[in-house]
Design an enzyme around this catalytic site. Sequence first.
Site, PDB file in Angstrom:
ATOM      1  N   TRP A 130       0.812  -1.215   0.000  1.00 20.72           N
ATOM      2  CA  TRP A 130       0.000   0.000   0.000  1.00 20.72           C
ATOM      3  C   TRP A 130       0.847   1.267   0.000  1.00 20.72           C
ATOM      4  CZ3 TRP A 130       1.695   2.811   3.952  1.00 20.72           C
ATOM      5  CH2 TRP A 130       2.397   2.115   4.932  1.00 20.72           C
ATOM      6  N   ASN A 131       2.151   1.173   0.294  1.00 24.33           N
ATOM      7  CA  ASN A 131       2.877   2.407   0.613  1.00 24.33           C
ATOM      8  C   ASN A 131       3.198   3.265  -0.606  1.00 24.33           C
ATOM      9  OD1 ASN A 131       4.800   0.518  -0.212  1.00 24.33           O
ATOM     10  ND2 ASN A 131       6.401   1.440   1.035  1.00 24.33           N
ATOM     11  N   LYS A 154      -3.048  -8.032  -7.571  1.00 16.75           N
ATOM     12  CA  LYS A 154      -3.733  -7.969  -6.277  1.00 16.75           C
ATOM     13  C   LYS A 154      -3.071  -6.890  -5.423  1.00 16.75           C
ATOM     14  CE  LYS A 154      -3.311  -9.424  -2.263  1.00 16.75           C
ATOM     15  NZ  LYS A 154      -3.803  -8.205  -1.582  1.00 16.75           N
ATOM     16  N   PRO A 155      -3.706  -5.703  -5.382  1.00 23.62           N
ATOM     17  CA  PRO A 155      -3.125  -4.646  -4.551  1.00 23.62           C
ATOM     18  C   PRO A 155      -3.450  -4.882  -3.085  1.00 23.62           C
ATOM     19  CG  PRO A 155      -5.059  -3.839  -5.736  1.00 23.62           C
ATOM     20  CD  PRO A 155      -4.916  -5.289  -6.090  1.00 23.62           C
ATOM     21  N   GLY A 199       6.601  -6.387  -0.841  1.00 24.45           N
ATOM     22  CA  GLY A 199       5.962  -6.322   0.467  1.00 24.45           C
ATOM     23  C   GLY A 199       6.928  -6.747   1.546  1.00 24.45           C
ATOM     24  N   GLU A 221      10.582  -8.243  -3.990  1.00 23.29           N
ATOM     25  CA  GLU A 221      11.102  -6.949  -3.525  1.00 23.29           C
ATOM     26  C   GLU A 221      10.629  -6.779  -2.090  1.00 23.29           C
ATOM     27  OE1 GLU A 221      13.109  -5.091  -5.215  1.00 23.29           O
ATOM     28  OE2 GLU A 221      12.913  -5.965  -7.206  1.00 23.29           O
ATOM     29  N   LEU A 222      11.523  -6.967  -1.134  1.00 24.50           N
ATOM     30  CA  LEU A 222      11.109  -7.031   0.271  1.00 24.50           C
ATOM     31  C   LEU A 222      11.623  -5.822   1.056  1.00 24.50           C
ATOM     32  CD1 LEU A 222      11.686 -10.865   0.658  1.00 24.50           C
ATOM     33  CD2 LEU A 222       9.645  -9.675  -0.117  1.00 24.50           C
ATOM     34  N   GLU A 358      13.414  -3.391  10.766  1.00 24.76           N
ATOM     35  CA  GLU A 358      12.889  -2.339   9.892  1.00 24.76           C
ATOM     36  C   GLU A 358      11.751  -1.649  10.642  1.00 24.76           C
ATOM     37  OE1 GLU A 358      10.475  -3.556   6.514  1.00 24.76           O
ATOM     38  OE2 GLU A 358      11.172  -1.845   5.365  1.00 24.76           O
TER      39      GLU A 358
HETATM   40  P1  NAD Z   1       2.703  -6.952   3.268  1.00 22.31           P
HETATM   41  O1  NAD Z   1       3.758  -7.955   3.048  1.00 22.31           O
HETATM   42  O2  NAD Z   1       1.906  -7.026   4.508  1.00 22.31           O
HETATM   43  O3  NAD Z   1       1.647  -6.992   2.082  1.00 22.31           O
HETATM   44  C1  NAD Z   1       2.047  -6.914   0.723  1.00 22.31           C
HETATM   45  C2  NAD Z   1       0.977  -7.554  -0.138  1.00 22.31           C
HETATM   46  O4  NAD Z   1       0.944  -8.965   0.097  1.00 22.31           O
HETATM   47  C3  NAD Z   1      -0.437  -7.067   0.131  1.00 22.31           C
HETATM   48  O5  NAD Z   1      -1.131  -7.019  -1.091  1.00 22.31           O
HETATM   49  C4  NAD Z   1      -1.003  -8.158   1.043  1.00 22.31           C
HETATM   50  O6  NAD Z   1      -2.410  -8.221   1.019  1.00 22.31           O
HETATM   51  C5  NAD Z   1      -0.374  -9.384   0.436  1.00 22.31           C
HETATM   52  N1  NAD Z   1      -0.200 -10.521   1.345  1.00 22.31           N
HETATM   53  C6  NAD Z   1       0.028 -10.482   2.663  1.00 22.31           C
HETATM   54  N2  NAD Z   1       0.218 -11.739   3.134  1.00 22.31           N
HETATM   55  C7  NAD Z   1       0.118 -12.566   2.067  1.00 22.31           C
HETATM   56  C8  NAD Z   1       0.230 -13.982   1.914  1.00 22.31           C
HETATM   57  N3  NAD Z   1       0.482 -14.759   2.944  1.00 22.31           N
HETATM   58  N4  NAD Z   1       0.079 -14.497   0.683  1.00 22.31           N
HETATM   59  C9  NAD Z   1      -0.180 -13.702  -0.365  1.00 22.31           C
HETATM   60  N5  NAD Z   1      -0.303 -12.350  -0.289  1.00 22.31           N
HETATM   61  C10 NAD Z   1      -0.143 -11.799   0.927  1.00 22.31           C
HETATM   62  O7  NAD Z   1       3.432  -5.567   3.115  1.00 22.31           O
HETATM   63  P2  NAD Z   1       2.866  -4.111   3.321  1.00 22.31           P
HETATM   64  O8  NAD Z   1       2.630  -3.865   4.775  1.00 22.31           O
HETATM   65  O9  NAD Z   1       1.747  -3.838   2.375  1.00 22.31           O
HETATM   66  O10 NAD Z   1       4.165  -3.266   2.843  1.00 22.31           O
HETATM   67  C11 NAD Z   1       5.223  -3.024   3.698  1.00 22.31           C
HETATM   68  C12 NAD Z   1       6.450  -3.837   3.372  1.00 22.31           C
HETATM   69  O11 NAD Z   1       6.754  -3.764   1.983  1.00 22.31           O
HETATM   70  C13 NAD Z   1       7.676  -3.310   4.080  1.00 22.31           C
HETATM   71  O12 NAD Z   1       8.438  -4.372   4.606  1.00 22.31           O
HETATM   72  C14 NAD Z   1       8.445  -2.602   2.965  1.00 22.31           C
HETATM   73  O13 NAD Z   1       9.827  -2.476   3.192  1.00 22.31           O
HETATM   74  C15 NAD Z   1       8.144  -3.485   1.810  1.00 22.31           C
HETATM   75  N6  NAD Z   1       8.375  -2.773   0.536  1.00 22.31           N
HETATM   76  C16 NAD Z   1       9.416  -3.150  -0.252  1.00 22.31           C
HETATM   77  C17 NAD Z   1       9.674  -2.446  -1.442  1.00 22.31           C
HETATM   78  C18 NAD Z   1      10.812  -2.821  -2.358  1.00 22.31           C
HETATM   79  O14 NAD Z   1      10.863  -2.327  -3.487  1.00 22.31           O
HETATM   80  N7  NAD Z   1      11.740  -3.682  -1.956  1.00 22.31           N
HETATM   81  C19 NAD Z   1       8.852  -1.378  -1.796  1.00 22.31           C
HETATM   82  C20 NAD Z   1       7.810  -1.020  -0.949  1.00 22.31           C
HETATM   83  C21 NAD Z   1       7.562  -1.736   0.210  1.00 22.31           C
END
Ligand code: NAD
Length: 474
Positions: A130-131, A154-155, A199, A221-222, A358
């Site tokens: 979402w960020n 899937k956003p 994520g 990309e984590l 983080e």
């Molecule tokens: P998140 O991992 O909670 O969610 C990301 C996406 O995955 C969402 O769409 C969520 O609904 C989905 N999701 C969650 N659990 C899942 C599962 N078990 N199976 C399938 N899909 C699932 O992350 P967030 O809170 O939305 O974003 C924050 C994280 O993203 C931070 O750690 C940040 O550093 C990272 N991030 C990384 C980059 C990069 O380019 N490396 C860029 C932006 C954000």
Amino acid sequence: MISRENPARITEIVGHVPVTGPDGVDAAVRRADAECRDWSALPVAARAEILRECGETLAARQEELATLLARESGKPLADCRGEIGFALAYLRWVCDHAPRVLAPSEVDDGAGRLVLSREPYGVVGCVTPWNAPVILALLKLAPALVAGNTAVLKPSPLAPLTVGEVAGALPVVFAVHGGAQTGRALATHPLVRKVAFTGGDVAGREIAASAGAMLTPSVMELGGNDPAVFLPDFSLTAADYERLVMASFATSGQVCMAAKRLYVPRGRAAEFAEAYVAAAERVLVTGDPLTPGVSMGPVVSAAAADRIRALVAASAERGGTAVPLGRVAPGHDPDAGYFVTPVLVTDLDDAAPLVAEEQFGPAVPLLVYDTEEEVLARANAGELGLGASVWSPDEERAFALAGRLEAGFVFVNTHNRTGMSLRAPFGGVKRSGYGREYGEEGLLEYVQTKVVHAPAAFRSGGQGMAPGAYPGTG
Ligand code: NAD
């Protein structure tokens, strides 16, 4: 149905999206799969032209989209304009460069005729956070589509609205909505040929495991815990300090490549802290994202606010001192939304959770060091290796240290978005992920190389080869 509240005014519902169940995910993937043949049959230049026009249509809607994004994400309006503008600039970059980068190559010489072509995978399943929902989706969709793939996106349920509009304006993209369950159904679908994820660590491990169980290739990309290392000769102007403050506090610190650990030489820490706090006073203004002049909004959710406050409280228990930063906008009501006071935390050791994890929020530790070898070891400690920065007027010295930092992207004399480049591949090392976005590598992530080879020995007039022989062995 998912209802998304405005994180700055939580009584206001910004919009709704339906939750897509397993049958809906299956239907979306099948529709995407059915589109693959016609879409991939177009020449890359034709796909680029179609995407370029979509980009123009979206550009005409920039203000409307930026406002929606500000309301659902809590990011200041100027940031949202910036994100959408940058995402569309990336789309244009892809359209400009894809015909060259993805062009087939052919060699026809004494060894034979060899054609290498860049083939799409088929359906790409994209799961995004979402960020920065628009740019992070377009970093997958633009290269995937231009290369001839179709996509299911899937956003995040925490910011599904603006990116839903963007996806709706693109060809052969199908959006599905929901949380982990919907993401899981997408990542494990047998017709998904590549999974692209951005994520956090927990979801990333699960998605990579699900994709792995299907032998589906993935790009991950984590998160990051970026160190910013100020060399002993650092020399920052007032504008540098302002940029540095925003490198940590833009999007309320919720950026993967934010400057998350500030390493300053011991003898210059007091001077640094003073100038940093003064810069924050000038540029860091907390308030409603739609209020002009606001540079920091709320965090994304109540859970995020609680988590960050707990990290700051735990820092105090370890002897850390939290210095509040910046100003609040006139008339701002911090209780209206998920607002967290931004802080610089001093006097912490590297084992403190605010340093070791983080933080993903508006709290940044200032850490002191004595020697360059020591700071290098401390910067490289930990499992994450997304970004980093080195600050020094001596560029050679900065590049030398940059070469020894364990990170996928090292900025010199800046950090975070001001250091990005459309042509520079971005991604992590260690547990920050694998695969790259942006640049030519970001395009190549969505193609597989196919070879067609006619060995000279078997072409008309060729000398043949003994059955079962290896080529080139005599
Ligand atoms: P998140 O991992 O909670 O969610 C990301 C996406 O995955 C969402 O769409 C969520 O609904 C989905 N999701 C969650 N659990 C899942 C599962 N078990 N199976 C399938 N899909 C699932 O992350 P967030 O809170 O939305 O974003 C924050 C994280 O993203 C931070 O750690 C940040 O550093 C990272 N991030 C990384 C980059 C990069 O380019 N490396 C860029 C932006 C954000």
